[in-house]
Every structure is written in structure tokens, then in C-alpha cells.
Design an enzyme around this catalytic site. Structure first.
Site, PDB file in Angstrom:
ATOM      1  N   ARG A 241      30.768  43.342  38.287  1.00 48.46           N
ATOM      2  CA  ARG A 241      31.836  42.114  38.534  1.00 48.46           C
ATOM      3  C   ARG A 241      33.293  42.820  37.786  1.00 48.46           C
ATOM      4  O   ARG A 241      33.339  43.655  36.874  1.00 48.46           O
ATOM      5  CB  ARG A 241      31.988  40.941  38.021  1.00 48.46           C
ATOM      6  N   GLU A 270      41.185  39.544  39.845  1.00 49.14           N
ATOM      7  CA  GLU A 270      40.675  39.797  41.592  1.00 49.14           C
ATOM      8  C   GLU A 270      41.629  38.609  42.553  1.00 49.14           C
ATOM      9  O   GLU A 270      40.972  37.326  42.378  1.00 49.14           O
ATOM     10  CB  GLU A 270      39.336  39.653  42.203  1.00 49.14           C
ATOM     11  N   HIS A 288      36.219  44.714  47.412  1.00 51.93           N
ATOM     12  CA  HIS A 288      35.424  44.481  46.790  1.00 51.93           C
ATOM     13  C   HIS A 288      34.501  44.193  48.147  1.00 51.93           C
ATOM     14  O   HIS A 288      34.010  43.082  48.902  1.00 51.93           O
ATOM     15  CB  HIS A 288      35.166  42.774  46.476  1.00 51.93           C
TER      16      HIS A 288
HETATM   17  C1  8YV Z   1      30.141  38.675  47.991  1.00 55.14           C
HETATM   18  C2  8YV Z   1      29.129  39.988  45.529  1.00 55.14           C
HETATM   19  O1  8YV Z   1      30.971  39.857  48.958  1.00 55.14           O
HETATM   20  O2  8YV Z   1      27.238  38.564  46.138  1.00 55.14           O
HETATM   21  C3  8YV Z   1      27.525  38.932  45.910  1.00 55.14           C
HETATM   22  O3  8YV Z   1      27.980  38.406  44.051  1.00 55.14           O
HETATM   23  O4  8YV Z   1      29.357  40.261  45.327  1.00 55.14           O
HETATM   24  C4  8YV Z   1      29.037  40.266  47.397  1.00 55.14           C
HETATM   25  O5  8YV Z   1      28.680  40.696  47.497  1.00 55.14           O
HETATM   26  C5  8YV Z   1      31.312  38.058  47.052  1.00 55.14           C
HETATM   27  O6  8YV Z   1      30.889  37.708  45.505  1.00 55.14           O
HETATM   28  C6  8YV Z   1      31.832  37.521  47.606  1.00 55.14           C
HETATM   29  O7  8YV Z   1      31.552  36.208  48.076  1.00 55.14           O
END
Ligand code: 8YV
Length: 330
Positions: A241, A270, A288
Site C-alpha cells: 500500500r 493514490e 495498482h
Molecule cells: C485491489 C489489492 O485491486 O486486494 C488488494 O488488497 O490491493 C488489489 O488487489 C485493490 O485493492 C482494489 O480494490
């Protein structure tokens, strides 16, 4: 009996829409077409719903408080739940679910792809060819870092990190890791990984890969002092993140050549990306997309929907985040 209402804050496939509409009253907001809802409009749209299928938007305490007594489940289409105030959900008796497991392999693949891309200067090579600059014998061109023989340090060795470790080992890399809780020695030995303190890992690894969840403890885990601790020929890879890294400190460390480069799939603010990073040749930037294979995205949506349906119709909830809510209501 009147039908329960569900709010879908996502794009979903037609078959899933039909399935949900056969069981619930469905209101939806297509985030692919119309972007994420902010807190106020989200609160309004969630109001009166028993379930929310959620992509991306932040669901804070005020939403759980406003919908207490009606809202029963928020099914997140992601494994990370840092976009949800889970404590507030739990306090208000709302189940939160996520999508672990289905995205482990593609996120591990992307982690390795970014290691390779930044180490081997892939994006620079691509830009060089596209700019029409590939005109001469290339022997002295784009000399890069090795992969095999180098040390990969994984911060956050969970399901995904373990897959990254085995991929890296198949490239001949040595792997060390840092977790708050060390793996049992026999498990670490079986995986061929060695634990390091954060400080030792940063000082040792040529490639530092972040895979930890975003929590109050990991917010700005990598800031100026940690970047200064890294090797000057090291690369930072963030597929976790954005706020795990202090982005401005990273820009400064890159400017001062304290580290050799970075590959980022996630950003502190972001979808804003620090413009200084756009200019840096030794930085690889992706939007992402670590879990974004077609199969995986559909599997994430499907798992989230199954969580929502089970929570509302009394089946076994596949992947609850705060199962204490289920125990309380059973
Ligand atoms: C998602 C991610 O696409 O699953 C997660 O935690 O980071 C990604 O796979 C993103 O969070 C959008 O919801």
C-alpha cells in the site's frame, strides 16, 4: 417477506448482476465508469442497504453509525481492508469480508516482474526503442543490476510473500524476510528464508519488496531513516500500500542517489503520483495492477459476492475479516 437491499459499488459481470437481482433489490454505482464515491454520497447510497459489495471507496465510522441496525455486511473486493474502519464495523455489528487467496499468485508474479523490471531496466529499454534511439551496436547500453546471486528482502512474508520467495529462489536469489512475528524455524528452513530485523534487512538486501498490510504500525514504515539505511545500489519495490512508504522521502532518497531505483504499483496519495517520480528514469511506475489478471479480478468479485450472499442468506461466509460479528449473532 420484503427483499433485502444490496448496494454494489463496483463493476460486476452480467451473470452476477442477474444472480444478485434474483435475490435482492440491487442499487449500483459503476466505479469503472463513474469513479469512487466520496464519504457523503456513499453514506446516502449505503443507507437502507443490508449489504454492500465494495470496491475501493473508504467506508468510515460515520457510515457504519448512520446505517447501524440495517447494514449487515460489507464485502470488500480486495484482500487489504485498510479502506474500511473494521473496528467501527465490528462495534456496529457489521460483518466485513475480503478476498484472500485468489490473488496470491498474480501479486507474487507482479512483485517479481517489478524486481526484474527495475533491476534490468526494462522500462528504460522500452522507452529507448520507442524513441527511435536504438541505432547502434548496443554492447555498452543500459547495463543493469544482477538478479541471480543478489539478496531479496521481503517485508511482510505472508501467503503472497512466500510465493515471491520461491519465485525469487528460482532466479537464484537469496531471500531474507522481516515480519513482526518470526516464522517457526522449521517453516523458515523449508522455505529457505532467513529472518532479519528491519534495520538489518534494509542494510543487506539489493531488492527490498514491501508486501505488508497497511496498518497504523506500517504507516510510513519506510521513511527517510530507513531509506538512508538501504544500500546505495538497492531497489525498493512496493506492491503493498502506498502509505507504507513516505513518498516525499523516497523522492529525496532517489534524488540524492541514496538508493538505485524503485518500482511502485501503489502510491501514498493514490491515484495521485508524485510528479517528481515521473521524471526519474530509474523508477518503474504501474497503476495498482498487481492482482489485475482477468481471471483473478473475476475471482475476487466472485468471492466477494459469495461472502455477501452467505452473510445475508445464512450460509457459511467464506472469508470473514471480523468473524466475531458472526459468532455474536449466531
Ligand atoms: C485491489 C489489492 O485491486 O486486494 C488488494 O488488497 O490491493 C488489489 O488487489 C485493490 O485493492 C482494489 O480494490
Amino acid at each position: 417477506m420484503s427483499r433485502l437491499s444490496v448496494f454494489v459499488h463496483s463493476w460486476i459481470p452480467d451473470e452476477l448482476r442477474a444472480r444478485l437481482e434474483s435475490r435482492f433489490d440491487v442499487d449500483s454505482h459503476d466505479v469503472f465508469a463513474d469513479g469512487l464515491l466520496e464519504s457523503e454520497p456513499l453514506k446516502e447510497r449505503v443507507g437502507g442497504s443490508a449489504g454492500v459489495l465494495l470496491l475501493g471507496a473508504y467506508v468510515g465510522a460515520e457510515i457504519f453509525e448512520a446505517s447501524a441496525g440495517t447494514l449487515r455486511v460489507v464485502a470488500n473486493i480486495a484482500v487489504g481492508v485498510d479502506n474500511i474502519d473494521v473496528d467501527a464495523a465490528t462495534r456496529n455489528g457489521v460483518l466485513v469480508t475480503n478476498t484472500p487467496g485468489v490473488l496470491d499468485a498474480p501479486v507474487a508474479d507482479m512483485s517479481m516482474a517489478l524486481v526484474l523490471a527495475v533491476g534490468r531496466r526494462l522500462a528504460e529499454g522500452d522507452r529507448y526503442v520507442r524513441a527511435g534511439r536504438f541505432r547502434t551496436f548496443p554492447f555498452s547500453l543500459l547495463w543493469s543490476a544482477d538478479i541471480g546471486g543478489e539478496t531479496l528482502g521481503i517485508i511482510g512474508l505472508g501467503r503472497i510473500g512466500k510465493r515471491v520467495a520461491s519465485r525469487a529462489q528460482s532466479f537464484g536469489m537469496k531471500v531474507c524476510y522481516h515480519n513482526r512475528n518470526r516464522l517457526p524455524d522449521d517453516e523458515a528452513a523449508a522455505l529457505g528464508v532467513e529472518w532479519r530485523s528491519l534495520s538489518d534487512l534494509l542494510a543487506e538486501a539489493r531488492y527490498v519488496v514491501l508486501l505488508c498490510p497497511l496498518t497504523p504500525e506500517t504507516h510510513h514504515l519506510i521513511g527517510a531513516p530507513e531509506l538512508a539505511r538501504m544500500r546505495s545500489d538497492a531497489f525498493l519495490i512496493n506492491v503493498a500500500r502506498g502509505p507504507v512508504v513516505h513518498e516525499q522521502a523516497l523522492v529525496e532518497a532517489l534524488r540524492k542517489e541514496e538508493i538505485a531505483g524503485a518500482a511502485l504499483d501503489v502510491y501514498e496519495f493514490e491515484p495521485k503520483v508524485e510528479p517528481a517520480l515521473w521524471e526519474m528514469n530509474n523508477v518503474v511506475l504501474t497503476p495498482h495492477i498487481a492482482s489485475a489478471t482477468r481471471t483473478t479480478r473475476l475471482a475476487m468479485i466472485d468471492l466477494a459476492a459469495r461472502n455477501l450472499e452467505a452473510a445475508l442468506t445464512g450460509g457459511d461466509v467464506p472469508t470473514p475479516v471480523n468473524p466475531e460479528v458472526l459468532r455474536r449473532s449466531s
